[in-house]
Scaffold this active site. Sequence first.
Site, short mmCIF file in Angstrom:
data_model
loop_
_atom_site.label_atom_id
_atom_site.label_comp_id
_atom_site.label_asym_id
_atom_site.label_seq_id
_atom_site.Cartn_x
_atom_site.Cartn_y
_atom_site.Cartn_z
N TYR A 154 -0.72 14.09 16.19
CA TYR A 154 -0.03 13.14 15.29
C TYR A 154 1.28 12.65 15.92
O TYR A 154 1.54 11.45 15.97
CB TYR A 154 0.24 13.79 13.93
CG TYR A 154 0.97 12.85 12.99
CD1 TYR A 154 0.31 11.77 12.41
CD2 TYR A 154 2.34 13.00 12.72
CE1 TYR A 154 0.97 10.88 11.57
CE2 TYR A 154 3.00 12.11 11.89
CZ TYR A 154 2.31 11.04 11.32
OH TYR A 154 2.98 10.15 10.51
N SER A 201 6.98 6.63 13.01
CA SER A 201 7.51 7.76 12.24
C SER A 201 8.72 8.30 13.00
O SER A 201 8.86 8.05 14.20
CB SER A 201 6.44 8.85 12.19
OG SER A 201 6.96 10.08 11.74
N1 LIG Z 1 4.63 9.86 4.15
C1 LIG Z 1 5.31 10.26 5.20
O1 LIG Z 1 6.05 11.26 5.13
C2 LIG Z 1 5.29 9.45 6.47
C3 LIG Z 1 6.32 9.63 7.39
C4 LIG Z 1 6.30 8.89 8.58
C5 LIG Z 1 5.26 8.00 8.82
N2 LIG Z 1 4.26 7.87 7.91
C6 LIG Z 1 3.18 6.93 8.23
O2 LIG Z 1 3.11 5.97 7.19
C7 LIG Z 1 1.79 5.41 7.14
C8 LIG Z 1 1.32 5.37 5.71
O3 LIG Z 1 1.21 6.69 5.23
P1 LIG Z 1 1.54 7.10 3.73
O4 LIG Z 1 2.69 8.03 3.76
O5 LIG Z 1 1.59 5.93 2.86
O6 LIG Z 1 0.24 7.99 3.45
P2 LIG Z 1 -0.91 7.88 2.35
O7 LIG Z 1 -0.32 7.77 0.99
O8 LIG Z 1 -1.83 9.02 2.65
O9 LIG Z 1 -1.64 6.49 2.68
C9 LIG Z 1 -2.39 6.34 3.86
C10 LIG Z 1 -3.13 5.03 3.82
O10 LIG Z 1 -3.90 4.90 5.03
C11 LIG Z 1 -5.23 4.61 4.71
N3 LIG Z 1 -6.16 5.19 5.68
C12 LIG Z 1 -6.22 6.48 6.09
N4 LIG Z 1 -7.29 6.65 6.90
C13 LIG Z 1 -7.91 5.44 6.98
C14 LIG Z 1 -9.08 4.98 7.63
N5 LIG Z 1 -9.87 5.80 8.34
N6 LIG Z 1 -9.42 3.67 7.52
C15 LIG Z 1 -8.66 2.83 6.78
N7 LIG Z 1 -7.54 3.21 6.12
C16 LIG Z 1 -7.19 4.50 6.22
C17 LIG Z 1 -5.46 5.22 3.33
O11 LIG Z 1 -6.48 4.52 2.63
P3 LIG Z 1 -7.96 5.08 2.30
O12 LIG Z 1 -7.86 6.56 2.16
O13 LIG Z 1 -8.31 4.37 1.02
O14 LIG Z 1 -8.78 4.63 3.44
C18 LIG Z 1 -4.12 4.96 2.66
O15 LIG Z 1 -4.10 3.68 2.10
C19 LIG Z 1 0.95 6.28 8.08
O16 LIG Z 1 0.78 5.60 9.31
C20 LIG Z 1 1.79 7.52 8.27
O17 LIG Z 1 1.52 8.16 9.50
C21 LIG Z 1 4.25 8.56 6.73
#
Ligand SMILES: NC(=O)c1ccc[n+]([C@@H]2O[C@H](COP(=O)([O-])OP(=O)(O)OC[C@H]3O[C@@H](n4cnc5c(N)ncnc54)[C@H](OP(=O)(O)O)[C@@H]3O)[C@@H](O)[C@H]2O)c1
Length: 253
Positions: free
Chosen positions: A151, A138
């Site tokens: 985080y 991130s």
């Molecule tokens: N969106 C942002 O602004 C942003 C910015 C920078 C970095 N990121 C990073 O991008 C990545 C993806 O996030 P996103 O934005 O796509 O968020 P999201 O829409 O909330 O998706 C998160 C994914 O992670 C899975 N997950 C969460 N906890 C889990 C667990 N205990 N076991 C297995 N799977 C789990 C969820 O699946 P289930 O709930 O079905 O398990 C979901 O598929 C993350 O690493 C996040 O830190 C996001």
Amino acid sequence: MHAVLVTGASAGIGEEFARQLAAEGQHLVLVARRLDRLEALASELKARHNIEVACIASDLAVAGAAQALVSELDTRGITLGGLINNAGFGDRGGFQALSLQRQLDMIQVNVTALVDLTWRLLPGLKSRPNSFVINVASTAAFQAGPNMAVYYASKAFVLSFSEALHEELKGEGVAVSALCPGATDSEFASEANMTNTLLFKAGTMTPQAVVSKALAGRRKAIVIPGWKNLITVWLGKVSPRAVTRKLAGLLQR
Ligand SMILES: NC(=O)c1ccc[n+]([C@@H]2O[C@H](COP(=O)([O-])OP(=O)(O)OC[C@H]3O[C@@H](n4cnc5c(N)ncnc54)[C@H](OP(=O)(O)O)[C@@H]3O)[C@@H](O)[C@H]2O)c1
């Protein structure tokens, strides 16, 4: 089956990785807790593209989940040419005010499971030409984040770890890349209690744009998608740490 494995494929950035990799014609292994979502996505992708898709339900917050996942791949006879360690979550609030268990789970999912999977899957990846690992960090990785201390620290780990592996593994066939998105439209903000923060109000990128940059740059050490995020990271590098950490704290109020 020879495939690319995507963790956190049930929503957001991970789901988009699955869509764009399917369009490349890659067979997929989709991993997350919500199996119903994975299966719906798998049906859609198999109908649209000539690919095979396996779905594995796994809670990566549970110790030993990565080992169980790798044994499941062995049982099903699946080999990998790519690994996308994308599953992760955040939580906004003071360190002491937030639940200890949720913060420990965050370290387990964002850091421990990512390291565990990478270590176990690396030998197989190394044995295949042009294989790759994308670890989702991130822009949070570049400075400390008051009110999201664990985080930000978890993402700093992911960036440092991935950069180190990128160098270590040069010439061994497998490229390791750290993807550093800024605010992105997904379930992340509501999950992390960040919907009303300045950071998310200032605008988000689409998962489509983030993932197309990530895949185009899959052999680069660090991918920062979007000019706003590039400028933010650059400003952070030229500013004193005392300033960047205060700004990060303000953006999360
Ligand atoms: N969106 C942002 O602004 C942003 C910015 C920078 C970095 N990121 C990073 O991008 C990545 C993806 O996030 P996103 O934005 O796509 O968020 P999201 O829409 O909330 O998706 C998160 C994914 O992670 C899975 N997950 C969460 N906890 C889990 C667990 N205990 N076991 C297995 N799977 C789990 C969820 O699946 P289930 O709930 O079905 O398990 C979901 O598929 C993350 O690493 C996040 O830190 C996001």
